[in-house]
Design a protein around this motif. Structure first.
Motif, PDB file in Angstrom:
ATOM      1  N   VAL A 233       0.845  -1.193   0.000  1.00  0.00           N
ATOM      2  CA  VAL A 233       0.000   0.000   0.000  1.00  0.00           C
ATOM      3  C   VAL A 233       0.883   1.247   0.000  1.00  0.00           C
ATOM      4  N   ARG A 234       0.567   2.166  -0.890  1.00  0.00           N
ATOM      5  CA  ARG A 234       1.270   3.449  -0.925  1.00  0.00           C
ATOM      6  C   ARG A 234       0.564   4.407   0.036  1.00  0.00           C
ATOM      7  N   PRO A 235       1.252   4.868   1.081  1.00  0.00           N
ATOM      8  CA  PRO A 235       0.631   5.855   1.973  1.00  0.00           C
ATOM      9  C   PRO A 235       0.413   7.171   1.222  1.00  0.00           C
ATOM     10  N   ASP A 236      -0.829   7.629   1.158  1.00  0.00           N
ATOM     11  CA  ASP A 236      -1.157   8.872   0.472  1.00  0.00           C
ATOM     12  C   ASP A 236      -1.325  10.034   1.452  1.00  0.00           C
ATOM     13  N   ARG A 237      -1.738   9.720   2.670  1.00  0.00           N
ATOM     14  CA  ARG A 237      -2.008  10.770   3.657  1.00  0.00           C
ATOM     15  C   ARG A 237      -1.839  10.191   5.049  1.00  0.00           C
ATOM     16  N   PHE A 238      -1.223  10.965   5.927  1.00  0.00           N
ATOM     17  CA  PHE A 238      -1.079  10.588   7.330  1.00  0.00           C
ATOM     18  C   PHE A 238      -1.973  11.491   8.175  1.00  0.00           C
ATOM     19  N   VAL A 239      -2.703  10.878   9.110  1.00  0.00           N
ATOM     20  CA  VAL A 239      -3.492  11.603  10.097  1.00  0.00           C
ATOM     21  C   VAL A 239      -3.013  11.087  11.449  1.00  0.00           C
ATOM     22  N   SER A 240      -2.690  11.989  12.371  1.00  0.00           N
ATOM     23  CA  SER A 240      -2.106  11.522  13.639  1.00  0.00           C
ATOM     24  C   SER A 240      -2.481  12.456  14.774  1.00  0.00           C
ATOM     25  N   PHE A 241      -2.261  11.952  15.979  1.00  0.00           N
ATOM     26  CA  PHE A 241      -2.399  12.785  17.162  1.00  0.00           C
ATOM     27  C   PHE A 241      -1.610  12.166  18.295  1.00  0.00           C
ATOM     28  N   ASP A 242      -0.957  13.031  19.062  1.00  0.00           N
ATOM     29  CA  ASP A 242      -0.188  12.634  20.247  1.00  0.00           C
ATOM     30  C   ASP A 242      -0.797  13.388  21.423  1.00  0.00           C
ATOM     31  N   PHE A 243      -1.325  12.654  22.397  1.00  0.00           N
ATOM     32  CA  PHE A 243      -1.977  13.272  23.550  1.00  0.00           C
ATOM     33  C   PHE A 243      -0.988  13.604  24.661  1.00  0.00           C
ATOM     34  N   GLY A 244       0.300  13.348  24.425  1.00  0.00           N
ATOM     35  CA  GLY A 244       1.315  13.632  25.434  1.00  0.00           C
ATOM     36  C   GLY A 244       1.705  15.100  25.473  1.00  0.00           C
ATOM     37  N   ASP A 245       2.468  15.442  26.492  1.00  0.00           N
ATOM     38  CA  ASP A 245       2.949  16.833  26.620  1.00  0.00           C
ATOM     39  C   ASP A 245       4.196  17.064  25.825  1.00  0.00           C
TER      40      ASP A 245
END
Length: 147
Positions: A135-147
């Motif tokens: 699979v070719r990654p087309d878009r990254f969506v992320s979140f880090d709840f750390g400080d």
């Protein structure tokens, strides 16, 4: 401060040996299919994972190939929570993958010798279709709840 990861941080997180969840659009009025899988990824490359079917084509194989696109999510399940989701395009469905391609995925989760035995057994089963997806990654969506 909580917030999205950079693309480089997202790629590095995806490259860690975490169980991922493949999600693909469904048909027949059913909700999207979401299934956990082992995977392999190196920053800047293709995401690879496999699935196998026994006796008949699995629903996930049919749906992945009909859609041609999917979402793939990995997460850190304890505080501080973190996740990366990839929206990607399926560029290959290899029904005769090399054992080394399968071992490259499995060795991330099992010791080397166990990974080799697993790959050999899975690839050698009769009445089973084994498919390795790239699979070719087309878009990254992320979140880090750390400080």
């Amino acid at each position: 401060m909580p917030g999205p990861l950079t693309e480089q941080e997202s790629q590095q997180f995806l490259a860690e040996p975490r169980v991922g969840v493949v999600s693909v659009a469904a048909d027949g009025g059913r909700p999207p299919l979401a299934v956990p899988v082992w995977h392999h990824y190196e920053p800047g490359g293709l995401l690879t994972f496999f699935t196998s079917t026994q006796g008949r084509r699995a629903r996930k194989v049919r749906l992945i190939e009909a859609a041609g696109v999917l979402s793939f999510t990995v997460q850190h399940p304890e505080p501080p929570y973190k996740y990366v989701m990839v929206e990607g395009t399926v560029v290959d469905a290899d029904r005769s993958p090399a054992e080394e391609d399968v071992v490259a995925i499995v060795r991330r989760y099992l010791p080397e010798e166990m990974a080799r035995r697993f790959a050999e057994a899975e690839l050698g089963r009769e009445n089973r279709e084994f498919v390795l997806y790239r699979v070719r990654p087309d878009r990254f969506v992320s979140f880090d709840f750390g400080d």
